[in-house]
Design an enzyme around this catalytic site. Structure first.
Site, PDB file in Angstrom:
ATOM      1  N   GLY A 168       9.005 -33.064 -59.544  1.00 19.91           N
ATOM      2  CA  GLY A 168       8.634 -32.907 -58.136  1.00 19.91           C
ATOM      3  C   GLY A 168       8.342 -34.194 -57.392  1.00 19.91           C
TER       4      GLY A 168
ATOM      5  N   TYR B 131      22.212 -38.959 -72.089  1.00 19.58           N
ATOM      6  CA  TYR B 131      21.868 -38.152 -70.908  1.00 19.58           C
ATOM      7  C   TYR B 131      22.808 -36.953 -70.817  1.00 19.58           C
ATOM      8  CZ  TYR B 131      21.678 -37.178 -65.818  1.00 19.58           C
ATOM      9  OH  TYR B 131      21.576 -36.592 -64.581  1.00 19.58           O
TER      10      TYR B 131
HETATM   11  N1  NAD Z   1      20.603 -37.741 -57.940  1.00 17.42           N
HETATM   12  C1  NAD Z   1      21.776 -37.614 -58.549  1.00 17.42           C
HETATM   13  O1  NAD Z   1      22.748 -38.335 -58.262  1.00 17.42           O
HETATM   14  C2  NAD Z   1      21.970 -36.561 -59.602  1.00 17.42           C
HETATM   15  C3  NAD Z   1      23.242 -36.261 -60.031  1.00 17.42           C
HETATM   16  C4  NAD Z   1      23.397 -35.328 -61.039  1.00 17.42           C
HETATM   17  C5  NAD Z   1      22.295 -34.695 -61.561  1.00 17.42           C
HETATM   18  N2  NAD Z   1      21.055 -35.010 -61.129  1.00 17.42           N
HETATM   19  C6  NAD Z   1      19.900 -34.348 -61.743  1.00 17.42           C
HETATM   20  O2  NAD Z   1      19.021 -33.903 -60.720  1.00 17.42           O
HETATM   21  C7  NAD Z   1      17.682 -34.015 -61.157  1.00 17.42           C
HETATM   22  C8  NAD Z   1      16.860 -34.771 -60.145  1.00 17.42           C
HETATM   23  O3  NAD Z   1      17.448 -36.035 -59.911  1.00 17.42           O
HETATM   24  P1  NAD Z   1      16.674 -37.149 -59.079  1.00 17.42           P
HETATM   25  O4  NAD Z   1      17.688 -38.075 -58.549  1.00 17.42           O
HETATM   26  O5  NAD Z   1      15.689 -36.509 -58.176  1.00 17.42           O
HETATM   27  O6  NAD Z   1      15.908 -37.889 -60.285  1.00 17.42           O
HETATM   28  P2  NAD Z   1      14.503 -38.662 -60.251  1.00 17.42           P
HETATM   29  O7  NAD Z   1      14.534 -39.638 -61.387  1.00 17.42           O
HETATM   30  O8  NAD Z   1      14.235 -39.173 -58.884  1.00 17.42           O
HETATM   31  O9  NAD Z   1      13.455 -37.493 -60.579  1.00 17.42           O
HETATM   32  C9  NAD Z   1      13.195 -37.039 -61.884  1.00 17.42           C
HETATM   33  C10 NAD Z   1      11.712 -36.834 -61.982  1.00 17.42           C
HETATM   34  O10 NAD Z   1      11.402 -36.281 -63.279  1.00 17.42           O
HETATM   35  C11 NAD Z   1      10.095 -36.732 -63.576  1.00 17.42           C
HETATM   36  N3  NAD Z   1       9.762 -36.578 -64.996  1.00 17.42           N
HETATM   37  C12 NAD Z   1      10.204 -37.330 -66.017  1.00 17.42           C
HETATM   38  N4  NAD Z   1       9.603 -36.954 -67.153  1.00 17.42           N
HETATM   39  C13 NAD Z   1       8.754 -35.944 -66.844  1.00 17.42           C
HETATM   40  C14 NAD Z   1       7.839 -35.169 -67.587  1.00 17.42           C
HETATM   41  N5  NAD Z   1       7.678 -35.368 -68.907  1.00 17.42           N
HETATM   42  N6  NAD Z   1       7.128 -34.215 -66.950  1.00 17.42           N
HETATM   43  C15 NAD Z   1       7.281 -34.008 -65.614  1.00 17.42           C
HETATM   44  N7  NAD Z   1       8.121 -34.736 -64.848  1.00 17.42           N
HETATM   45  C16 NAD Z   1       8.862 -35.690 -65.455  1.00 17.42           C
HETATM   46  C17 NAD Z   1      10.123 -38.199 -63.162  1.00 17.42           C
HETATM   47  O11 NAD Z   1       8.804 -38.720 -63.033  1.00 17.42           O
HETATM   48  C18 NAD Z   1      10.891 -38.139 -61.860  1.00 17.42           C
HETATM   49  O12 NAD Z   1      10.043 -38.084 -60.737  1.00 17.42           O
HETATM   50  C19 NAD Z   1      17.721 -34.645 -62.533  1.00 17.42           C
HETATM   51  O13 NAD Z   1      17.624 -33.619 -63.492  1.00 17.42           O
HETATM   52  C20 NAD Z   1      19.082 -35.286 -62.596  1.00 17.42           C
HETATM   53  O14 NAD Z   1      19.555 -35.345 -63.909  1.00 17.42           O
HETATM   54  C21 NAD Z   1      20.868 -35.926 -60.160  1.00 17.42           C
END
Ligand code: NAD
Length: 316
Positions: A9, A140
């Protein structure tokens, strides 16, 4: 009172999703191990700090909020997974398992997972399809593929309404600095902020991309879709299939003064050329009416506008 819980979040997508979900749920709860969201969250959204790996904390979260839907975004991303495989596995696999178990115990009917095209790998066909064999190259991608399978297991064996979006490279102002996947985002950002950008890859490389506003729309669409209409549980979505030369031209047409150059590095070019150039998202279109709102031109118009406003605001 219907609550939507978002794990991860404090992250990039969650902060933005909180605004999209605010009108559709009575309450949005953002849960993250990090201390504070990267960007402003919607008024009324609640931020709860906690670790996915803390089972008791997770159970208490579900008891307190009784979410009608969970959007599972918490994850270590590709670079962090390779840098710390132990933590990458723990968060992405053990954490995802813990979340599904907590959802079952807490009576949460629906979990929506964010997966990634990194769940594929090796030599890919010209157009990526949902049934293209998944042999991810990085940890990943391995965890994303396994999380997709785990969700389908909880759906088939335990009746959880599991849904999953498999996202391509997202174009967003929060794209992680230095990541090869962030190249298209950074071309826009640096063209506005510094008036120049050098692509370290060949201009003919075609990439499947999606604009962040379309990602938010895709989550809303999949959340709202009647379960009976879903012919599958994991859906690919995409918005743009453009070469990096076409991306540069779209920026130049709008910012003629920006100096955009290509200085290809063979290794970086080979890496990006191995990523999908086109994604077949016809299943999402058919089953729940997915329709991207942003092609390259609309994305360039909107993203540059957002960046100009932000840069102007920062300069004041
Ligand atoms: N942004 C992109 O380009 C993209 C593309 C494909 C998939 N995704 C997926 O979308 C999702 C969100 O992406 P994003 O860009 O917002 O990533 P982000 O890195 O900004 O957010 C991920 C969040 O997960 C939190 N987190 C990590 N370990 C944790 C734990 N143990 N407990 C609770 N929270 C934890 C982190 O603190 C971080 O705030 C991810 O699952 C990512 O794999 C994103």
């Amino acid at each position: 009172m219907a609550t939507c819980l978002i794990t991860g979040g404090a992250g990039n997508l969650a902060s933005q999703l909180s605004w999209s979900l605010a009108g559709r749920y009575d309450r949005v709860v953002l849960f993250d191990v990090a201390p504070a969201p990267v960007a402003a969250i919607a008024p009324g959204a609640v931020f709860e700090r906690g670790d996915l790996l803390d089972r008791a904390g997770l159970d208490s979260l579900f008891v307190r909020h009784r979410p009608a839907a969970v959007i599972h975004l918490a994850s270590l991303l590709s670079g962090s997974c390779e840098d710390d495989r132990e933590r990458g596995w723990a968060v992405n696999m053990d954490g995802t398992f813990a979340l599904f178990e907590a959802a079952l115990r807490g009576g949460a009917p629906m979990v929506v997972l964010a997966s990634s095209v990194a769940a594929y790998g090796g030599t890919l066909p010209e157009t990526l399809r949902e049934d293209t064999p998944q042999w991810p190259d990085g940890l990943y991608g391995v965890t994303k593929m396994a999380a997709e399978r785990l969700g389908v297991y909880y759906h088939r064996r335990h009746g959880l309404d599991f849904r999953c979006l498999r996202l391509p490279i997202t174009v967003s102002r929060f794209a992680p600095a230095g990541a090869a996947s962030a190249l298209a985002s950074h071309a826009f950002i640096e063209a506005v902020q510094r008036g120049q950008y050098t692509f370290c890859v060949r201009p003919d490389i075609r990439l499947a991309l999606i604009y962040v506003r379309d990602v938010l729309q895709a989550f809303l669409g999949l959340l709202a879709a009647p379960s009976t209409g879903l012919g599958r549980r994991v859906y690919s979505v995409a918005g743009v299939a453009a070469t990096l030369g076409e991306v540069a031209d779209a920026i130049r047409r709008r910012l003629p003064e920006a100096k955009l150059r290509f200085d290809p590095d063979p290794a970086a070019s080979a890496l990006l050329a191995s990523w999908p150039g086109r994604i077949d998202d016809s299943a999402a279109r058919r089953d729940w009416g997915w329709q991207p709102g942003f092609d390259l031109e609309r994305m360039a118009d909107d993203f540059l506008q957002v960046l100009r406003v932000e840069t102007g605001a920062n300069a004041r």
